[in-house]
Design an enzyme around this catalytic site. Sequence first.
Site, PDB file in Angstrom:
ATOM      1  N   HIS A   1      67.601  28.952 -19.424  1.00 53.49           N
ATOM      2  CA  HIS A   1      68.603  30.003 -19.197  1.00 53.49           C
ATOM      3  C   HIS A   1      68.085  31.306 -19.777  1.00 53.49           C
ATOM      4  CE1 HIS A   1      72.450  32.116 -19.170  1.00 53.49           C
ATOM      5  NE2 HIS A   1      72.780  31.250 -18.245  1.00 53.49           N
TER       6      HIS A   1
ATOM      7  N   GLU B   1      74.185  24.062 -14.559  1.00 55.78           N
ATOM      8  CA  GLU B   1      73.973  23.483 -13.230  1.00 55.78           C
ATOM      9  C   GLU B   1      73.724  21.971 -13.270  1.00 55.78           C
ATOM     10  OE1 GLU B   1      74.861  25.378 -11.055  1.00 55.78           O
ATOM     11  OE2 GLU B   1      73.687  27.183 -10.752  1.00 55.78           O
TER      12      GLU B   1
HETATM   13  N1  ACO Z   1      61.464  24.111 -16.099  1.00 55.86           N
HETATM   14  C1  ACO Z   1      60.194  24.357 -16.474  1.00 55.86           C
HETATM   15  N2  ACO Z   1      59.782  25.523 -17.015  1.00 55.86           N
HETATM   16  C2  ACO Z   1      60.714  26.466 -17.172  1.00 55.86           C
HETATM   17  C3  ACO Z   1      62.060  26.272 -16.825  1.00 55.86           C
HETATM   18  C4  ACO Z   1      62.428  25.042 -16.274  1.00 55.86           C
HETATM   19  N3  ACO Z   1      63.676  24.785 -15.895  1.00 55.86           N
HETATM   20  N4  ACO Z   1      62.767  27.395 -17.096  1.00 55.86           N
HETATM   21  C5  ACO Z   1      61.880  28.277 -17.593  1.00 55.86           C
HETATM   22  N5  ACO Z   1      60.649  27.709 -17.648  1.00 55.86           N
HETATM   23  C6  ACO Z   1      59.418  28.327 -18.110  1.00 55.86           C
HETATM   24  C7  ACO Z   1      58.899  29.236 -17.007  1.00 55.86           C
HETATM   25  O1  ACO Z   1      58.022  28.558 -16.132  1.00 55.86           O
HETATM   26  C8  ACO Z   1      58.226  30.337 -17.757  1.00 55.86           C
HETATM   27  O2  ACO Z   1      56.926  29.922 -18.088  1.00 55.86           O
HETATM   28  P1  ACO Z   1      55.689  30.965 -17.989  1.00 55.86           P
HETATM   29  O3  ACO Z   1      55.994  31.992 -19.051  1.00 55.86           O
HETATM   30  O4  ACO Z   1      54.526  30.096 -18.276  1.00 55.86           O
HETATM   31  O5  ACO Z   1      55.727  31.524 -16.615  1.00 55.86           O
HETATM   32  C9  ACO Z   1      59.033  30.427 -19.066  1.00 55.86           C
HETATM   33  O6  ACO Z   1      59.711  29.182 -19.215  1.00 55.86           O
HETATM   34  C10 ACO Z   1      60.043  31.546 -19.025  1.00 55.86           C
HETATM   35  O7  ACO Z   1      60.691  31.529 -17.766  1.00 55.86           O
HETATM   36  P2  ACO Z   1      61.455  32.801 -17.160  1.00 55.86           P
HETATM   37  O8  ACO Z   1      61.779  32.544 -15.734  1.00 55.86           O
HETATM   38  O9  ACO Z   1      60.734  34.044 -17.513  1.00 55.86           O
HETATM   39  O10 ACO Z   1      62.710  32.770 -18.058  1.00 55.86           O
HETATM   40  P3  ACO Z   1      64.117  33.233 -17.681  1.00 55.86           P
HETATM   41  O11 ACO Z   1      64.857  33.303 -18.952  1.00 55.86           O
HETATM   42  O12 ACO Z   1      64.120  34.426 -16.840  1.00 55.86           O
HETATM   43  O13 ACO Z   1      64.592  31.996 -16.779  1.00 55.86           O
HETATM   44  C11 ACO Z   1      65.888  30.655 -15.406  1.00 55.86           C
HETATM   45  C12 ACO Z   1      65.862  31.581 -16.632  1.00 55.86           C
HETATM   46  C13 ACO Z   1      65.549  31.473 -14.166  1.00 55.86           C
HETATM   47  C14 ACO Z   1      67.287  30.067 -15.256  1.00 55.86           C
HETATM   48  C15 ACO Z   1      64.850  29.522 -15.585  1.00 55.86           C
HETATM   49  O14 ACO Z   1      65.094  28.810 -16.778  1.00 55.86           O
HETATM   50  C16 ACO Z   1      64.815  28.556 -14.389  1.00 55.86           C
HETATM   51  O15 ACO Z   1      64.145  28.854 -13.391  1.00 55.86           O
HETATM   52  N6  ACO Z   1      65.536  27.378 -14.477  1.00 55.86           N
HETATM   53  C17 ACO Z   1      65.577  26.446 -13.380  1.00 55.86           C
HETATM   54  C18 ACO Z   1      66.605  26.918 -12.338  1.00 55.86           C
HETATM   55  C19 ACO Z   1      68.052  26.772 -12.825  1.00 55.86           C
HETATM   56  O16 ACO Z   1      68.420  25.778 -13.440  1.00 55.86           O
HETATM   57  N7  ACO Z   1      68.861  27.810 -12.509  1.00 55.86           N
HETATM   58  C20 ACO Z   1      70.272  27.871 -12.883  1.00 55.86           C
HETATM   59  C21 ACO Z   1      70.465  28.798 -14.059  1.00 55.86           C
HETATM   60  S1  ACO Z   1      72.148  28.765 -14.642  1.00 55.86           S
HETATM   61  C22 ACO Z   1      72.965  29.881 -13.658  1.00 55.86           C
HETATM   62  O17 ACO Z   1      72.439  30.887 -13.245  1.00 55.86           O
HETATM   63  C23 ACO Z   1      74.345  29.587 -13.272  1.00 55.86           C
END
Ligand code: ACO
Length: 368
Positions: free
Chosen positions: A259, A314
């Site tokens: 998140h 989610e």
């Molecule tokens: N699985 C694996 N790795 C992850 C995950 C995950 N679920 N979430 C983040 N990371 C990793 C990313 O790959 C990234 O790695 P990198 O720096 O090597 O590229 C690092 O953690 C940071 O990720 P960001 O996308 O920059 O972090 P952000 O805080 O913007 O991400 C997000 C938040 C988009 C929700 C992300 O955690 C994600 O994609 N989760 C999976 C999708 C999901 O569950 N979405 C629902 C969110 S809840 C809502 O909106 C209602």
Amino acid sequence: MTEVFKSGGNELPLYAPGLEGIIAAETVLSDVDGEGGRLTLRGRPIEEIAGHMTFEEAAALLWQGFVPDEYLIRLPELFSQARQAATQAVATMQSSPAGLSAYELMRLGLEALPLDCGCDEAVTISGALPYLFAAASAIAAGRQVSAPDPTLSSAEDMLRLLTGKIPSADKVAAADRYLVTILDHGLNASTFTARVIASTGSDMRSSVIGAFGALKGPLHGGAPGPVLDMLDAIGEPENVDRWIAGELAAGRRLMGFGHRIYRARDPRADVLREGLAPLRGTSENLRKAEKIEAAALAALARHRPERKLQTNVEFYTAVLLDAVSIDRELFTPLFAVGRTVGWCAHVLEQRATGKLIRPMSRYVPKAA
Ligand code: ACO
């Protein structure tokens, strides 16, 4: 080092990709405490609201001071009238091009919803959506659209329209719990979109339709369907470690984890998990979910220890809605049904500021 912009003696960050860490609005509606893993709505913890209030009661709480009290005290009746008004949008939805998803059909229904029924726009739009959602799901599946039942609550009528039978009290309670849990959540991407549109002086319907577009993406509201796909792909919990290791090694993200704001557990995940107790036995995924979650958290802690990736809303949304017999293609449209109440509140709050939201971009010319 963050570049800064000096304004009136203050130093503001000049460039923050993704606007991470930037405060772009003040709100009385909700507070997301990412370090503490707490969500507060109108001064009350989400745990005191979800599971204790109906959708209508929680909407009235969130809208206090934004929607006239004379409407708030009659919300169940006004939401029921809004479902009736929404039947006038069905012909437009039915004459749409073939192949639209339930989400797109619901958005089209909102476009066609009459707003001249003499009530508040936030009330009419939010009250109509449970019906537009059920009608959209029927049209997308090639089923007939039934009429609303004004004697039922929003959650009860919505489940009745989806399944063709009066739902059990446990399922209605779970649907209410879900809709209330996701009502509002700070300045997330879709809420920000709604506020940007409202800040230009545009209308409530346009703001909500813009927010629909932002919610649809898998990094925001589009994740719960893929969470079930993930549970299906894993199959039995004994496969989980191998499956997750393969996903992470391939650079894919685990849906339902991580998140932008929470570095502790998303409190909404636990609120939804608690709502599963009365539904035990209704879904195979309930049996597997906790084991898969534990394995995923352990793998993510090894994968990105510094990021503190935790379960988000989610994950248990998918498990709970599956147990309520809602198809996975309908998870994102149903998220929009609940979140519309929050979007409307933010539109009203943004309007009251009279301020246009207009950030800047930095021109970075590239050699041809
Ligand atoms: N699985 C694996 N790795 C992850 C995950 C995950 N679920 N979430 C983040 N990371 C990793 C990313 O790959 C990234 O790695 P990198 O720096 O090597 O590229 C690092 O953690 C940071 O990720 P960001 O996308 O920059 O972090 P952000 O805080 O913007 O991400 C997000 C938040 C988009 C929700 C992300 O955690 C994600 O994609 N989760 C999976 C999708 C999901 O569950 N979405 C629902 C969110 S809840 C809502 O909106 C209602």
